[in-house]
Write a protein that holds these residues in place. Structure first.
Motif, short mmCIF file in Angstrom:
data_model
loop_
_atom_site.label_atom_id
_atom_site.label_comp_id
_atom_site.label_asym_id
_atom_site.label_seq_id
_atom_site.Cartn_x
_atom_site.Cartn_y
_atom_site.Cartn_z
N UNK A 155 74.31 -35.66 -29.78
CA UNK A 155 74.28 -36.50 -28.70
C UNK A 155 74.91 -37.85 -29.03
N UNK A 156 74.56 -38.36 -30.06
CA UNK A 156 75.20 -39.85 -30.31
C UNK A 156 76.71 -39.49 -30.55
N UNK A 197 79.72 -29.06 -25.56
CA UNK A 197 79.62 -28.97 -27.25
C UNK A 197 78.36 -29.47 -27.95
N UNK A 198 77.48 -29.90 -27.27
CA UNK A 198 76.08 -30.46 -27.94
C UNK A 198 75.26 -29.13 -28.41
N UNK A 199 75.40 -27.94 -27.81
CA UNK A 199 74.95 -26.85 -28.08
C UNK A 199 75.24 -26.34 -29.51
N UNK A 225 64.88 -24.50 -29.52
CA UNK A 225 63.74 -24.91 -30.45
C UNK A 225 64.26 -25.02 -31.62
N UNK A 226 65.19 -24.05 -32.06
CA UNK A 226 65.55 -23.90 -33.43
C UNK A 226 66.80 -24.90 -33.56
N UNK A 227 67.63 -25.16 -32.49
CA UNK A 227 68.60 -26.04 -32.42
C UNK A 227 68.14 -27.56 -32.79
N UNK A 228 67.12 -27.90 -32.11
CA UNK A 228 66.24 -29.15 -32.08
C UNK A 228 65.57 -29.43 -33.54
#
Length: 449
Positions: A46-47, A383-385, A429-432
């Protein structure tokens, strides 16, 4: 929304077929665009996307930097996007609930009977098999019922068996509403103890009337209430406005982020006792703006830590009107950077009044030549995913298409629906977890414990 409304309120026919395939095609196209974006340039933090968004308004850079613009941009597109997210969330829940209670038999024997001109008559039950019912006579039941249909040409009556979920437990000799084609018993029959249910199956509607009249209004009311609630409280919603000399302006520098705690005033009804003080205490994650040694909290619909990292050190003007555009405990404000961007947000009313009382605001002299562009910190969401998140939605889309297009019923439908709901959450959750640095992960684990 089209899929949900269709499955709730439309029967089988050209209209439902057109809506079904159009919706699935659009969903598949959207998923393809998302997958392509993620494969080409996905997995950004996100940054990083906030930094990219910060460069977008650079066209206005140098046009009267440090002065007050005469026109503030509105947030129509952002408002639509945030409102759409709220509505979509409730619509997805309603759609999955609809699929869970839908009757997959609506495209089988009932469609053939309806096409051949079936009629509905009351007929006695001659045989009951595979019954699943409670002990009470008034309990609902699910079973395979057999009735006798008139022969096609001479001969004896022809038995026809169908499955039905009845409101009351049935016995041999009990009568059901049965739909069949006169003189064509080989096409079979459908039946129920409620006439409306037999008509529903002949119409091809996949959801029972009772379920539709529960899901439909709840879906509409929940989505409407959430949208209205967000519209009344969301700090980002505002029209385009003209800056006049009666506005307040502060020359500020973004110094970072912190949690702002706002306690109720002593002696107020909100601070009458400890319980009320806790209930009326507000905690906000805010950007910290500094003006002549005074810190001002500024909050918006953004990831505050990422925004603080990107905007830290930026200089500009904090603008607000003293009496207009108040929303709850906040006054709507605009943070206008010298680089040409405008970030909509809000400042607590108490903080704004304190700043004015200290005489910190500068005289406002709008500069018609000063141009600013809205800073859309959510513009890079595509594109954050990462691949796990997109894969979860691909699985959900496959489950959705299967439930909509395969007419067979059975336990597999429940497992498919559960997978469609849970897998996207697992992907995110895996992404986070993958993006969380070790120290942050340890702090989160400690907080949970």
């Amino acid at each position: 929304m089209a899929l949900t409304a269709t499955w709730l309120f439309l029967g089988a026919g050209l209209a439902r077929t057109a809506v079904l395939w159009s919706s699935l095609s659009l969903l598949a196209s959207s998923l393809f665009v998302w997958v392509t974006a993620v494969l080409r340039d996905g997995g950004r933090t996100r940054r990083e996307t906030y930094g990219w968004a910060l460069g977008a308004p650079s066209a206005a850079q140098g046009s009267g930097a440090g002065t007050v613009p005469s026109r503030m941009s509105g947030t129509l597109w952002l408002t639509i996007r945030y409102g759409a997210v709220v509505v979509t969330s409730f619509t997805l829940m309603a759609l999955w609930l609809t699929l869970a209670v839908s009757d997959a038999r609506g495209t089988g024997a009932s469609a053939v009977l309806a096409r051949e001109g079936a009629v509905i008559e009351r007929r006695p039950i001659v045989k009951i098999e595979n019954e699943d019912a409670g002990n009470s006579y008034r309990s609902s039941a699910s079973a395979d019922y057999t009735v006798l249909l008139p022969p096609s040409a001479g001969g004896g009556s022809v038995p026809a068996t169908f499955s039905a979920d009845t409101n009351r437990r049935q016995g041999i000799g009990s009568e059901l509403y049965v739909a069949s084609v006169p003189h064509r018993p080989e096409l079979g029959a459908i039946g129920d103890d409620q006439l409306s249910e037999v008509q529903r199956q002949l119409d091809g509607r996949a959801v029972e009337f009772a379920s539709a009249w529960v899901i439909g209004p709840l879906w509409s009311l929940a989505a409407l209430a959430a949208t209205i609630g967000w519209a009344l409280t969301g700090s980002i919603r505002r029209p385009a406005r003209t800056v006049t000399p009666d506005w307040h302006a502060l020359r500020v520098t973004v110094t970072g982020t912190e949690q702002h705690t706002e306690l109720p005033l002593p002696g107020s009804p909100e601070a009458a006792d400890e319980k009320k003080r806790r209930e009326n205490t507000r905690r906000l994650q805010c950007l910290v703006l500094e003006c002549r040694g005074h810190k001002i909290p500024f909050h918006s619909q953004m990831s505050t830590e990422a925004a603080g990292a990107v905007l830290s050190g930026a200089q500009g003007q904090l603008l607000w009107h003293p009496t207009r555009q108040r929303r709850g405990r906040d006054v709507l404000a605009e943070l206008v950077g010298d680089d040409g961007w405008q970030l909509p947000g809000a400042v607590p009313v108490r903080e704004a009044e304190e700043v004015v009382a200290k005489g910190l605001p500068d005289p406002v002299q709008p500069n018609p030549g000063r141009e600013v562009r809205l800073l859309d910190l959510g513009a890079g969401w595509l594109v954050t995913a990462s691949l796990p998140g997109v894969a979860g939605f691909a699985v959900a889309f496959g489950c959705l298409a299967t439930l909509l297009l395969v007419p067979d019923s059975g336990a597999w439908r429940w497992w498919t629906a559960v997978a469609g709901v849970l897998v996207p959450g697992l992907g995110f959750a895996m992404q986070g977890v993958a993006r969380m640095d070790p120290e942050a992960a340890a702090r989160e684990l400690q907080r949970i414990r």
